[in-house]
Motif scaffolding. Structure first.
Motif, PDB file in Angstrom:
ATOM      1  N   ALA A 180      13.042  53.823  36.009  1.00 32.60           N
ATOM      2  CA  ALA A 180      14.455  54.649  36.641  1.00 32.60           C
ATOM      3  C   ALA A 180      15.455  54.171  35.788  1.00 32.60           C
ATOM      4  O   ALA A 180      16.328  55.287  35.556  1.00 32.60           O
ATOM      5  CB  ALA A 180      14.356  54.324  37.925  1.00 32.60           C
ATOM      6  N   LEU A 181      15.710  53.365  35.208  1.00 36.20           N
ATOM      7  CA  LEU A 181      17.112  52.918  34.661  1.00 36.20           C
ATOM      8  C   LEU A 181      16.976  53.497  33.365  1.00 36.20           C
ATOM      9  O   LEU A 181      17.974  53.840  32.928  1.00 36.20           O
ATOM     10  CB  LEU A 181      17.072  51.309  34.669  1.00 36.20           C
ATOM     11  N   LEU A 182      15.727  53.596  32.668  1.00 36.92           N
ATOM     12  CA  LEU A 182      15.792  54.293  31.560  1.00 36.92           C
ATOM     13  C   LEU A 182      16.313  55.827  31.650  1.00 36.92           C
ATOM     14  O   LEU A 182      16.997  56.304  30.912  1.00 36.92           O
ATOM     15  CB  LEU A 182      14.364  54.377  30.861  1.00 36.92           C
ATOM     16  N   PHE A 183      15.730  56.323  32.700  1.00 34.65           N
ATOM     17  CA  PHE A 183      16.083  57.918  32.985  1.00 34.65           C
ATOM     18  C   PHE A 183      17.543  57.964  33.261  1.00 34.65           C
ATOM     19  O   PHE A 183      18.392  59.008  32.790  1.00 34.65           O
ATOM     20  CB  PHE A 183      15.640  58.400  34.148  1.00 34.65           C
ATOM     21  N   LEU A 184      18.157  56.721  33.830  1.00 35.09           N
ATOM     22  CA  LEU A 184      19.672  56.966  34.015  1.00 35.09           C
ATOM     23  C   LEU A 184      20.379  56.902  32.914  1.00 35.09           C
ATOM     24  O   LEU A 184      21.550  57.271  32.696  1.00 35.09           O
ATOM     25  CB  LEU A 184      20.031  55.749  34.860  1.00 35.09           C
ATOM     26  N   SER A 185      19.811  56.072  31.880  1.00 34.46           N
ATOM     27  CA  SER A 185      20.733  55.788  30.369  1.00 34.46           C
ATOM     28  C   SER A 185      20.521  57.146  29.706  1.00 34.46           C
ATOM     29  O   SER A 185      21.297  56.767  28.596  1.00 34.46           O
ATOM     30  CB  SER A 185      19.887  54.699  29.652  1.00 34.46           C
ATOM     31  N   PHE A 186      19.995  57.817  29.815  1.00 34.55           N
ATOM     32  CA  PHE A 186      19.969  59.299  29.002  1.00 34.55           C
ATOM     33  C   PHE A 186      20.883  60.360  29.426  1.00 34.55           C
ATOM     34  O   PHE A 186      21.047  60.255  30.722  1.00 34.55           O
ATOM     35  CB  PHE A 186      18.401  59.979  28.812  1.00 34.55           C
ATOM     36  N   ALA A 187      21.877  60.758  28.810  1.00 28.20           N
ATOM     37  CA  ALA A 187      22.985  61.688  29.139  1.00 28.20           C
ATOM     38  C   ALA A 187      22.240  63.262  28.912  1.00 28.20           C
ATOM     39  O   ALA A 187      21.503  63.508  28.006  1.00 28.20           O
ATOM     40  CB  ALA A 187      24.110  61.653  28.006  1.00 28.20           C
ATOM     41  N   VAL A 188      22.191  63.911  29.975  1.00 35.62           N
ATOM     42  CA  VAL A 188      21.592  65.280  30.280  1.00 35.62           C
ATOM     43  C   VAL A 188      22.593  65.972  30.863  1.00 35.62           C
ATOM     44  O   VAL A 188      23.677  65.678  31.618  1.00 35.62           O
ATOM     45  CB  VAL A 188      20.329  65.218  30.998  1.00 35.62           C
ATOM     46  N   ASN A 189      22.507  67.450  30.585  1.00 34.02           N
ATOM     47  CA  ASN A 189      23.406  68.223  31.269  1.00 34.02           C
ATOM     48  C   ASN A 189      22.985  68.689  32.282  1.00 34.02           C
ATOM     49  O   ASN A 189      22.142  69.860  32.315  1.00 34.02           O
ATOM     50  CB  ASN A 189      23.602  69.441  30.198  1.00 34.02           C
ATOM     51  N   ALA A 190      22.851  68.188  33.586  1.00 32.25           N
ATOM     52  CA  ALA A 190      22.289  68.222  34.879  1.00 32.25           C
ATOM     53  C   ALA A 190      23.459  67.805  35.859  1.00 32.25           C
ATOM     54  O   ALA A 190      24.412  67.399  35.678  1.00 32.25           O
ATOM     55  CB  ALA A 190      21.154  67.620  35.024  1.00 32.25           C
ATOM     56  N   VAL A 238      15.657  58.300  44.337  1.00 37.07           N
ATOM     57  CA  VAL A 238      14.626  57.680  45.327  1.00 37.07           C
ATOM     58  C   VAL A 238      13.275  57.555  44.377  1.00 37.07           C
ATOM     59  O   VAL A 238      12.888  58.234  43.628  1.00 37.07           O
ATOM     60  CB  VAL A 238      14.381  58.778  46.404  1.00 37.07           C
ATOM     61  N   ILE A 239      12.719  56.314  44.672  1.00 38.18           N
ATOM     62  CA  ILE A 239      11.573  55.969  44.301  1.00 38.18           C
ATOM     63  C   ILE A 239      10.571  56.206  45.532  1.00 38.18           C
ATOM     64  O   ILE A 239      10.509  55.234  46.712  1.00 38.18           O
ATOM     65  CB  ILE A 239      11.455  54.447  43.504  1.00 38.18           C
ATOM     66  N   GLU A 240       9.658  57.180  45.301  1.00 38.89           N
ATOM     67  CA  GLU A 240       8.596  57.351  46.447  1.00 38.89           C
ATOM     68  C   GLU A 240       7.337  57.861  45.733  1.00 38.89           C
ATOM     69  O   GLU A 240       7.217  57.912  44.555  1.00 38.89           O
ATOM     70  CB  GLU A 240       9.253  58.317  47.203  1.00 38.89           C
ATOM     71  N   GLY A 241       6.424  57.984  46.492  1.00 42.04           N
ATOM     72  CA  GLY A 241       4.971  58.417  46.208  1.00 42.04           C
ATOM     73  C   GLY A 241       4.004  57.167  46.556  1.00 42.04           C
ATOM     74  O   GLY A 241       3.833  56.883  47.654  1.00 42.04           O
ATOM     75  N   LYS A 242       3.476  56.782  45.526  1.00 44.15           N
ATOM     76  CA  LYS A 242       2.551  55.619  45.586  1.00 44.15           C
ATOM     77  C   LYS A 242       2.883  54.214  45.804  1.00 44.15           C
ATOM     78  O   LYS A 242       2.612  53.565  44.865  1.00 44.15           O
ATOM     79  CB  LYS A 242       1.233  55.821  44.603  1.00 44.15           C
ATOM     80  N   VAL A 243       3.778  54.268  46.413  1.00 39.85           N
ATOM     81  CA  VAL A 243       4.499  53.027  46.935  1.00 39.85           C
ATOM     82  C   VAL A 243       4.543  52.555  48.271  1.00 39.85           C
ATOM     83  O   VAL A 243       4.134  53.412  48.959  1.00 39.85           O
ATOM     84  CB  VAL A 243       5.963  52.912  46.197  1.00 39.85           C
ATOM     85  N   LYS A 244       4.613  51.419  48.676  1.00 40.41           N
ATOM     86  CA  LYS A 244       4.336  50.985  50.148  1.00 40.41           C
ATOM     87  C   LYS A 244       5.566  51.540  50.980  1.00 40.41           C
ATOM     88  O   LYS A 244       5.403  52.006  52.084  1.00 40.41           O
ATOM     89  CB  LYS A 244       4.503  49.282  50.148  1.00 40.41           C
ATOM     90  N   LYS A 245       6.921  51.602  50.367  1.00 42.67           N
ATOM     91  CA  LYS A 245       7.894  51.842  51.271  1.00 42.67           C
ATOM     92  C   LYS A 245       9.074  52.512  50.090  1.00 42.67           C
ATOM     93  O   LYS A 245       9.298  52.020  49.125  1.00 42.67           O
ATOM     94  CB  LYS A 245       8.627  50.621  51.489  1.00 42.67           C
ATOM     95  N   PRO A 246       9.474  53.859  50.291  1.00 41.37           N
ATOM     96  CA  PRO A 246      10.353  54.504  49.563  1.00 41.37           C
ATOM     97  C   PRO A 246      11.597  53.732  49.451  1.00 41.37           C
ATOM     98  O   PRO A 246      11.950  52.933  50.196  1.00 41.37           O
ATOM     99  CB  PRO A 246      10.469  55.868  50.154  1.00 41.37           C
ATOM    100  N   LEU A 247      12.262  53.667  48.243  1.00 39.42           N
ATOM    101  CA  LEU A 247      13.518  52.971  47.930  1.00 39.42           C
ATOM    102  C   LEU A 247      14.352  54.067  47.350  1.00 39.42           C
ATOM    103  O   LEU A 247      14.442  54.700  46.304  1.00 39.42           O
ATOM    104  CB  LEU A 247      13.131  52.006  46.973  1.00 39.42           C
ATOM    105  N   THR A 248      15.743  54.071  47.848  1.00 36.50           N
ATOM    106  CA  THR A 248      16.774  54.473  47.421  1.00 36.50           C
ATOM    107  C   THR A 248      17.808  53.789  46.759  1.00 36.50           C
ATOM    108  O   THR A 248      18.332  52.758  47.150  1.00 36.50           O
ATOM    109  CB  THR A 248      17.631  55.320  48.305  1.00 36.50           C
ATOM    110  N   ILE A 249      18.089  54.265  45.565  1.00 42.27           N
ATOM    111  CA  ILE A 249      18.944  53.249  44.497  1.00 42.27           C
ATOM    112  C   ILE A 249      20.224  54.127  44.437  1.00 42.27           C
ATOM    113  O   ILE A 249      20.025  55.504  44.338  1.00 42.27           O
ATOM    114  CB  ILE A 249      18.245  53.081  43.050  1.00 42.27           C
TER     115      ILE A 249
END
Length: 71
Positions: free
Chosen positions: A10-20, A27-38
């Motif tokens: 997730a931090l790698l994705f945050l480190s890239f500058a994108v035009n969005a 949020v980290i969710e899916g095949k995890v025990k508990k979703p996590l919002t950062i």
């Protein structure tokens, strides 16, 4: 250990500058025990980890690139 891997990715994705849309959280969710919002505010509460290398794979588990830290 699984949560640390997710956080690193997730931090790698945050480190890239994108035009969005600017987002102050993700949020980290899916095949995890508990979703996590950062959020930008609570990001500093996590332990900082330095890596000397990282290998990036695509969705087919094919190696795409290796990132090495140069001293």
């Amino acid at each position: 250990m699984h949560n640390i891997k997710c956080l690193i990715i997730a931090l790698l994705f945050l480190s890239f500058a994108v035009n969005a849309q600017e987002s102050k959280q993700f949020v980290i969710e899916g095949k995890v025990k508990k979703p996590l919002t950062i959020t930008l505010d609570n990001l500093s509460t996590y332990k900082s980890v330095s890596l000397d290398s990282m290998t990036i794979f695509n969705h087919l588990v094919q190696q795409k690139i290796s990132i090495l830290q140069v001293n």
